[in-house]
Design an enzyme around this catalytic site. Structure first.
Site, PDB file in Angstrom:
ATOM      1  N   GLY A  13       0.779  -1.235   0.000  1.00  0.00           N
ATOM      2  CA  GLY A  13       0.000   0.000   0.000  1.00  0.00           C
ATOM      3  C   GLY A  13       0.812   1.289   0.000  1.00  0.00           C
ATOM      4  N   ASP A  44       0.968   3.508   4.280  1.00  0.00           N
ATOM      5  CA  ASP A  44      -0.202   4.132   3.656  1.00  0.00           C
ATOM      6  C   ASP A  44      -1.219   4.576   4.705  1.00  0.00           C
ATOM      7  OD1 ASP A  44      -0.777   1.501   4.360  1.00  0.00           O
ATOM      8  OD2 ASP A  44      -1.731   0.976   2.470  1.00  0.00           O
ATOM      9  N   ASP A  82      -4.485   1.998  11.026  1.00  0.00           N
ATOM     10  CA  ASP A  82      -5.884   1.730  11.330  1.00  0.00           C
ATOM     11  C   ASP A  82      -5.962   1.287  12.804  1.00  0.00           C
ATOM     12  OD1 ASP A  82      -8.612   1.182  10.851  1.00  0.00           O
ATOM     13  OD2 ASP A  82      -8.215  -0.781  10.014  1.00  0.00           O
ATOM     14  N   VAL A 104     -11.353   3.049   2.721  1.00  0.00           N
ATOM     15  CA  VAL A 104     -10.913   3.901   1.611  1.00  0.00           C
ATOM     16  C   VAL A 104     -10.066   3.106   0.623  1.00  0.00           C
ATOM     17  CG1 VAL A 104     -10.988   6.050   2.931  1.00  0.00           C
ATOM     18  CG2 VAL A 104      -8.886   4.689   2.932  1.00  0.00           C
ATOM     19  N   ASP A 163      -5.878  -0.677  -1.570  1.00  0.00           N
ATOM     20  CA  ASP A 163      -6.606  -1.571  -2.477  1.00  0.00           C
ATOM     21  C   ASP A 163      -7.991  -1.946  -1.968  1.00  0.00           C
ATOM     22  OD1 ASP A 163      -5.226  -3.190  -0.377  1.00  0.00           O
ATOM     23  OD2 ASP A 163      -6.269  -4.826  -1.388  1.00  0.00           O
TER      24      ASP A 163
HETATM   25  P1  IMP Z   1      -3.727  -1.869  11.083  1.00  0.00           P
HETATM   26  O1  IMP Z   1      -2.768  -2.947  11.426  1.00  0.00           O
HETATM   27  O2  IMP Z   1      -5.118  -2.175  11.545  1.00  0.00           O
HETATM   28  O3  IMP Z   1      -3.283  -0.500  11.539  1.00  0.00           O
HETATM   29  O4  IMP Z   1      -3.926  -1.876   9.531  1.00  0.00           O
HETATM   30  C1  IMP Z   1      -3.042  -1.408   8.676  1.00  0.00           C
HETATM   31  C2  IMP Z   1      -3.246  -2.008   7.302  1.00  0.00           C
HETATM   32  O5  IMP Z   1      -4.621  -2.349   7.022  1.00  0.00           O
HETATM   33  C3  IMP Z   1      -2.892  -0.962   6.294  1.00  0.00           C
HETATM   34  O6  IMP Z   1      -1.515  -1.008   6.001  1.00  0.00           O
HETATM   35  C4  IMP Z   1      -3.759  -1.321   5.113  1.00  0.00           C
HETATM   36  O7  IMP Z   1      -3.112  -2.278   4.332  1.00  0.00           O
HETATM   37  C5  IMP Z   1      -4.977  -1.965   5.708  1.00  0.00           C
HETATM   38  N1  IMP Z   1      -6.112  -1.015   5.758  1.00  0.00           N
HETATM   39  C6  IMP Z   1      -6.670  -0.482   6.852  1.00  0.00           C
HETATM   40  N2  IMP Z   1      -7.687   0.334   6.548  1.00  0.00           N
HETATM   41  C7  IMP Z   1      -7.767   0.328   5.202  1.00  0.00           C
HETATM   42  C8  IMP Z   1      -8.632   0.999   4.255  1.00  0.00           C
HETATM   43  O8  IMP Z   1      -9.551   1.779   4.593  1.00  0.00           O
HETATM   44  N3  IMP Z   1      -8.415   0.729   2.955  1.00  0.00           N
HETATM   45  C9  IMP Z   1      -7.430  -0.121   2.521  1.00  0.00           C
HETATM   46  N4  IMP Z   1      -6.596  -0.756   3.352  1.00  0.00           N
HETATM   47  C10 IMP Z   1      -6.765  -0.537   4.692  1.00  0.00           C
HETATM   48 MG    MG Z   2      -0.371  -0.956   4.244  1.00  0.00          MG
END
Ligand code: IMP
Ligand code: MG
Length: 196
Positions: free
Chosen positions: A46, A103, A106, A156, A162
């Site tokens: 991403g 990118d 979350d 998003v 993606d």
């Molecule tokens: P985390 O570990 O929950 O912080 O997630 C991070 C990863 O989840 C990011 O690097 C993205 O690949 C994916 N991700 C989280 N939210 C989105 C979104 O809204 N669209 C696309 N990918 C997302």
């Molecule tokens: Mg990512």
């Protein structure tokens, strides 16, 4: 495959808005790393568009490397907490000033695991630069040193992000209308739980 216009709800961040903010971030990073050995680490996949644009806005000499991680707990749009490296860095980061380029943050699980893993390799410094921060969804605290945009809790896509591996090429960040989105039938679904 669907045309993205069929399920695009809103353009959340336009291309000029992205590029203007990335220019500001690049300028800030250039000021902060004037006397450092800046080493950018992009988390695949991403972060690639962001890295490519950001590095062109950084005026100090720097190097780049890539890594990929995947979360246990396959197929999800959300990461599960446990993360493993699926593609490791090419280079040693010991004594280097590392800036992780992501990118989106979350839940925070991905970045916080990556930070823990990289800290054991003894970089001189280790900081985080993310284009997007879905701050409301944070489950584990993450130090973010550079943030492009704080966004609401909506899925998003575009500009590296993606939908089932597609639509990363779009020049803007859009939100999805899930009632109009049809996932691809075969082949490219996230069966491995690959993150990024
Ligand atoms: P985390 O570990 O929950 O912080 O997630 C991070 C990863 O989840 C990011 O690097 C993205 O690949 C994916 N991700 C989280 N939210 C989105 C979104 O809204 N669209 C696309 N990918 C997302
Ligand atoms: Mg990512």
């Amino acid at each position: 495959m669907q045309d993205y216009r069929e399920f695009l709800k809103d353009v959340l961040i336009t291309e000029p808005e992205l590029q203007a903010r990335i220019a500001e971030m690049g300028a800030q990073i250039s000021r902060d790393y004037q006397s450092s050995t800046l080493h950018l680490i992009c988390i695949l996949r991403g972060g690639v568009l962001f890295l490519a644009d950001l590095m062109r806005q950084i005026s100090v000499p720097h190097t780049i490397d890539f890594m990929a991680v995947s979360s246990y707990g396959a197929g999800a749009r959300h990461s599960s907490g446990q993360v493993r490296i699926t593609l490791d860095l090419k280079e040693n980061i010991q004594d280097r000033d590392v800036l992780l380029v992501e990118d989106i943050v979350d839940s925070g699980f991905t970045i916080s695991s990556v930070l823990k893993m990289l800290e054991t390799r003894r970089p001189a410094s280790l900081k985080v630069c993310t284009l997007l921060d879905k701050a409301e969804r944070r489950e584990v605290p993450v130090p973010i040193d550079y943030c492009g945009f704080v966004i609401p809790d909506k899925f998003v896509f575009g500009y590296g992000l993606d939908m089932d591996e597609y639509y990363r090429n779009l020049h803007f960040i859009g939100t999805v209308d899930p009632t109009r989105y049809q996932p691809p039938e075969t082949g490219n679904e996230r069966q491995t739980g690959e993150s990024g």
